[in-house]
Scaffold this motif. Structure first.
Motif, PDB file in Angstrom:
ATOM      1  N   VAL A 151      -1.101  -3.593 -15.399  1.00  0.00           N
ATOM      2  CA  VAL A 151      -2.421  -3.205 -14.877  1.00  0.00           C
ATOM      3  C   VAL A 151      -2.380  -1.901 -14.099  1.00  0.00           C
ATOM      4  O   VAL A 151      -3.364  -1.522 -13.460  1.00  0.00           O
ATOM      5  N   GLY A 152      -1.261  -1.194 -14.139  1.00  0.00           N
ATOM      6  CA  GLY A 152      -1.155   0.066 -13.411  1.00  0.00           C
ATOM      7  C   GLY A 152      -0.904  -0.172 -11.927  1.00  0.00           C
ATOM      8  O   GLY A 152      -1.008  -1.297 -11.432  1.00  0.00           O
ATOM      9  N   TRP A 153      -0.592   0.907 -11.214  1.00  0.00           N
ATOM     10  CA  TRP A 153      -0.280   0.763  -9.790  1.00  0.00           C
ATOM     11  C   TRP A 153      -1.505   0.354  -8.981  1.00  0.00           C
ATOM     12  O   TRP A 153      -1.406  -0.427  -8.041  1.00  0.00           O
ATOM     13  N   THR A 172       0.830  -1.207   0.000  1.00  0.00           N
ATOM     14  CA  THR A 172       0.000   0.000   0.000  1.00  0.00           C
ATOM     15  C   THR A 172       0.861   1.252   0.000  1.00  0.00           C
ATOM     16  O   THR A 172       0.648   2.181  -0.805  1.00  0.00           O
ATOM     17  N   LEU A 173       1.847   1.289   0.888  1.00  0.00           N
ATOM     18  CA  LEU A 173       2.714   2.465   0.978  1.00  0.00           C
ATOM     19  C   LEU A 173       3.608   2.597  -0.252  1.00  0.00           C
ATOM     20  O   LEU A 173       3.834   3.708  -0.750  1.00  0.00           O
ATOM     21  N   PHE A 174       4.119   1.465  -0.743  1.00  0.00           N
ATOM     22  CA  PHE A 174       4.939   1.515  -1.959  1.00  0.00           C
ATOM     23  C   PHE A 174       4.120   2.012  -3.147  1.00  0.00           C
ATOM     24  O   PHE A 174       4.638   2.758  -3.999  1.00  0.00           O
ATOM     25  N   THR A 175       2.870   1.603  -3.226  1.00  0.00           N
ATOM     26  CA  THR A 175       2.013   2.066  -4.320  1.00  0.00           C
ATOM     27  C   THR A 175       1.858   3.580  -4.279  1.00  0.00           C
ATOM     28  O   THR A 175       1.917   4.252  -5.325  1.00  0.00           O
ATOM     29  N   LEU A 176       1.682   4.119  -3.093  1.00  0.00           N
ATOM     30  CA  LEU A 176       1.550   5.577  -2.957  1.00  0.00           C
ATOM     31  C   LEU A 176       2.845   6.291  -3.333  1.00  0.00           C
ATOM     32  O   LEU A 176       2.834   7.302  -4.034  1.00  0.00           O
ATOM     33  N   LEU A 234       5.598   5.006  -5.097  1.00  0.00           N
ATOM     34  CA  LEU A 234       6.034   4.747  -6.473  1.00  0.00           C
ATOM     35  C   LEU A 234       5.042   5.295  -7.496  1.00  0.00           C
ATOM     36  O   LEU A 234       5.434   5.817  -8.544  1.00  0.00           O
ATOM     37  N   GLY A 235       3.760   5.165  -7.182  1.00  0.00           N
ATOM     38  CA  GLY A 235       2.750   5.634  -8.126  1.00  0.00           C
ATOM     39  C   GLY A 235       2.747   7.133  -8.311  1.00  0.00           C
ATOM     40  O   GLY A 235       2.402   7.636  -9.393  1.00  0.00           O
ATOM     41  N   THR A 236       3.128   7.852  -7.251  1.00  0.00           N
ATOM     42  CA  THR A 236       3.162   9.322  -7.335  1.00  0.00           C
ATOM     43  C   THR A 236       4.562   9.860  -7.589  1.00  0.00           C
ATOM     44  O   THR A 236       4.735  11.057  -7.808  1.00  0.00           O
ATOM     45  N   GLU A 268      14.468   9.765  -7.053  1.00  0.00           N
ATOM     46  CA  GLU A 268      13.213   9.282  -7.611  1.00  0.00           C
ATOM     47  C   GLU A 268      13.044   7.815  -7.225  1.00  0.00           C
ATOM     48  O   GLU A 268      13.884   6.985  -7.568  1.00  0.00           O
ATOM     49  N   PRO A 269      12.009   7.470  -6.489  1.00  0.00           N
ATOM     50  CA  PRO A 269      11.848   6.084  -6.029  1.00  0.00           C
ATOM     51  C   PRO A 269      11.656   5.118  -7.180  1.00  0.00           C
ATOM     52  O   PRO A 269      10.954   5.409  -8.148  1.00  0.00           O
TER      53      PRO A 269
END
Length: 437
Positions: free
Chosen positions: A218-220, A122-126, A128-130, A138-139
Motif C-alpha cells: 500500500v506504499g509508505w 511517522t519518522l520512519f516513514t519520512l 524510509l519513504g524518502t 541508505e536506510p
C-alpha cells in the motif's frame, strides 16, 4: 434562575448546592474542597563521582572512537548516550507496561507505547519513504520472517522479561543507573545468546514465510495510515479495559521542577516516548539500520569466549559471512554495541545528576535465580525471533512490518505465562494502583 458554580473556600461545606438545582444535577455540580497537590519529595544530592566518571567516559570514549573509527561510530555512541539518559528519566517501561495491563488492567504504559510506536512510524516513514540517510548509508526497514522461530522466541522473551525484571533496553539502563541486581539478568542475556548461536544449526531451518512489509502493498503513506489506525485501536481498547478494571494510579510528583527537571527529575512517559522516537529515527538515519540491542549480546559473549581460548568463530553461526565479519571486527565498530554502551553511560550520567546512583547489595538467591533464568530465556528468545522489544517490536512496527505486531502478540502471551512463573521464585505481581515503571 440559573445557578452559577462559584469557587469554594476552606470554610465552604462541600455538601452545599444551590437551592434550585435538581438532585441529579447537584451530583455533577457538587464542589469539593480545594486539596493542595502533594509536595514533591526533596531531590537527592548530585552524586558527583558517578556523574563525573560517566560523563567523562561518554565524551572520552566518543572522542577515542571518532579518532580510531570515524565520525559515524562516535555519533552512534552519543545517540546511545541520549537514549540511556531518556530511558532513565522517563522510566520508560516495556516489561512493566505489559505486566501492569495483564495483571491489573492498567493500560497507561501501553498507551505510552502507542505514542512511541506512532511517532516512530511517522519518522520512519519520512526517512524510509524518502531514502534519507547520512554517512552514505541508505536506510532500510526492519522486517523479519514469520514462522515458528518468531512465535517461540517472542513467547520465551515475554516469560524472561517478567522473571528477569527488565527487557533489553531496561536491562542496560538499569545497569547504568547502578542497579547491581540487573547484572545477573545481563549475564543471563549474554549466556542465552551464546547458547542460541551454539545451537543455531538445530533451529536455522524452522518453518517460516518471507517478511511482510505493508509498504510493499500500500506504499509508505498507506503503511503509515494502517499502523496509526491500529495504534489508535490499541489506545481505545486499553482505555476501555482500564476503565472497567482499575482507575489510573496517581503518579508521584517529580523531585525537581522547571528546567532543572530535565536533568534532576522524572519525565512524563509521553515526553520519554517522543524523545526515544526521535533518537531512534536518528539511529536509522545515520547508520541505515534501526535501533537494536540484542545482537550485540551475542557478539559480546563470543568475544568473551575467544578471550578464554575458545573458538566460537568455528561454529556454524559465526561462519556465515555477515556474522564472521561482525566477530572479526572490533566491538567499537559494531552499531548495536555502540548504542548499548552509550545507553549504559547515558543512564549513569542521568542517575548521577539525579542523585540516585548507587550500588545495591544483599541479593537473595531467589532474585538471582529468577534474573539468571529470565536473562537466558530473553537471550535465546531474542535471537530466535530476530529481535527484542526494540529490534523486533519497536523497529518492526515502526517499519510497517507484520512480524513486529506478531512479536507483540506472542510476547504478551509470554508475559501472561511469566507472571505465573514469578511465583515459583517468590516474586510478587502488581496490584491496582502500582506504578507502571
Amino acid at each position: 434562575m440559573t445557578a452559577t458554580p462559584t469557587a469554594t473556600t476552606g470554610n465552604t461545606d462541600p455538601t452545599d448546592t444551590p437551592p434550585d438545582v435538581s438532585p441529579a444535577l447537584a451530583l455533577k455540580w457538587r464542589p469539593t474542597l480545594s486539596v493542595p497537590p502533594p509536595r514533591a519529595p526533596a531531590a537527592e544530592p548530585v552524586r558527583w563521582w558517578p556523574l563525573g566518571v560517566a560523563l567523562m567516559g561518554a565524551l572520552g570514549l566518543a572522542a577515542f572512537v571518532w579518532s580510531e573509527h570515524g565520525a559515524l561510530p562516535a555519533v552512534l555512541l552519543l545517540l546511545g548516550t541520549g537514549l540511556g539518559f531518556t530511558l532513565f528519566h522517563s522510566r520508560f517501561g516495556f516489561t512493566s507496561a505489559w505486566r501492569q495491563f495483564l495483571a491489573v488492567g492498567n493500560g497507561t504504559g501501553l498507551r505510552a507505547h502507542a505514542v512511541l510506536l506512532g511517532t516512530t512510524a511517522t519518522l520512519f516513514t519520512l526517512v524510509l519513504g524518502t531514502g534519507t540517510g547520512l554517512f552514505g548509508n541508505e536506510p532500510a526497514p526492519s522486517a523479519g520472517p514469520i514462522g515458528i522461530a518468531l512465535f517461540a522466541g517472542a513467547f520465551l522473551f515475554g516469560i524472561g522479561m517478567q522473571l528477569g525484571g527488565a527487557c533489553a533496553s531496561g536491562t542496560l539502563f538499569a545497569v547504568g543507573s547502578g542497579q547491581s541486581a540487573i547484572l545477573i539478568t545481563l549475564f543471563g542475556f549474554i549466556v542465552g545468546s551464546v547458547i542460541y548461536s551454539a545451537a543455531w544449526p538445530l533451529v536455522a531451518d524452522l518453518p517460516a514465510v518471507p517478511p511482510v512489509l505493508l509498504s510493499d502493498h500500500v506504499g509508505w503513506g498507506g503503511s503509515w495510515l494502517v499502523t496509526v489506525a491500529a495504534l489508535v485501536a490499541l489506545v481505545v481498547i486499553t482505555r476501555a479495559v482500564q476503565n472497567r478494571r482499575v482507575p489510573p494510579p496517581v503518579g508521584a510528583p517529580p523531585s525537581a521542577e522547571g528546567l532543572l527537571r530535565i536533568v534532576r527529575g522524572s519525565w512524563p512517559l509521553l515526553v520519554g516516548a517522543l524523545v526515544l522516537a526521535v533518537l531512534g529515527a536518528a539511529v536509522l538515519t545515520v547508520s541505515g539500520g534501526a535501533w537494536g540491542i540484542t545482537s550485540a549480546f551475542n557478539l559480546w559473549g563470543a568475544k568473551a569466549l575467544q578471550l578464554v581460548g575458545l573458538q566460537p568463530e568455528t561454529w556454524a553461526f559465526w561462519s556465515q559471512p555477515g556474522q564472521a565479519e561482525q566477530l572479526a571486527g572490533p566491538v567499537l565498530q559494531d552499531k548495536n554495541s555502540l548504542t548499548n554502551i552509550g545507553i549504559i553511560l547515558g543512564a549513569a550520567v542521568a542517575a548521577g545528576a539525579a542523585g540516585t546512583w548507587k550500588l545495591h547489595s544483599g541479593l537473595s538467591w531467589k532474585l538471582v535465580a529468577a534474573g539468571l533464568v529470565g536473562g537466558v530465556l530473553m537471550g535465546i528468545g531474542a535471537r530466535l525471533a530476530g529481535g527484542c522489544n526494540i529490534g523486533a517490536y519497536l523497529a518492526g512496527i515502526g517499519s510497517g512490518s507484520l512480524h513486529g505486531w506478531l512479536w507483540a502478540v506472542f510476547a504478551l502471551a509470554g508475559t501472561w505465562a511469566g507472571l505465573r512463573a514469578r511465583t515459583l521464585f517468590g516474586l510478587g505481581v502488581p496490584k491496582p494502583g502500582d506504578s507502571v515503571c
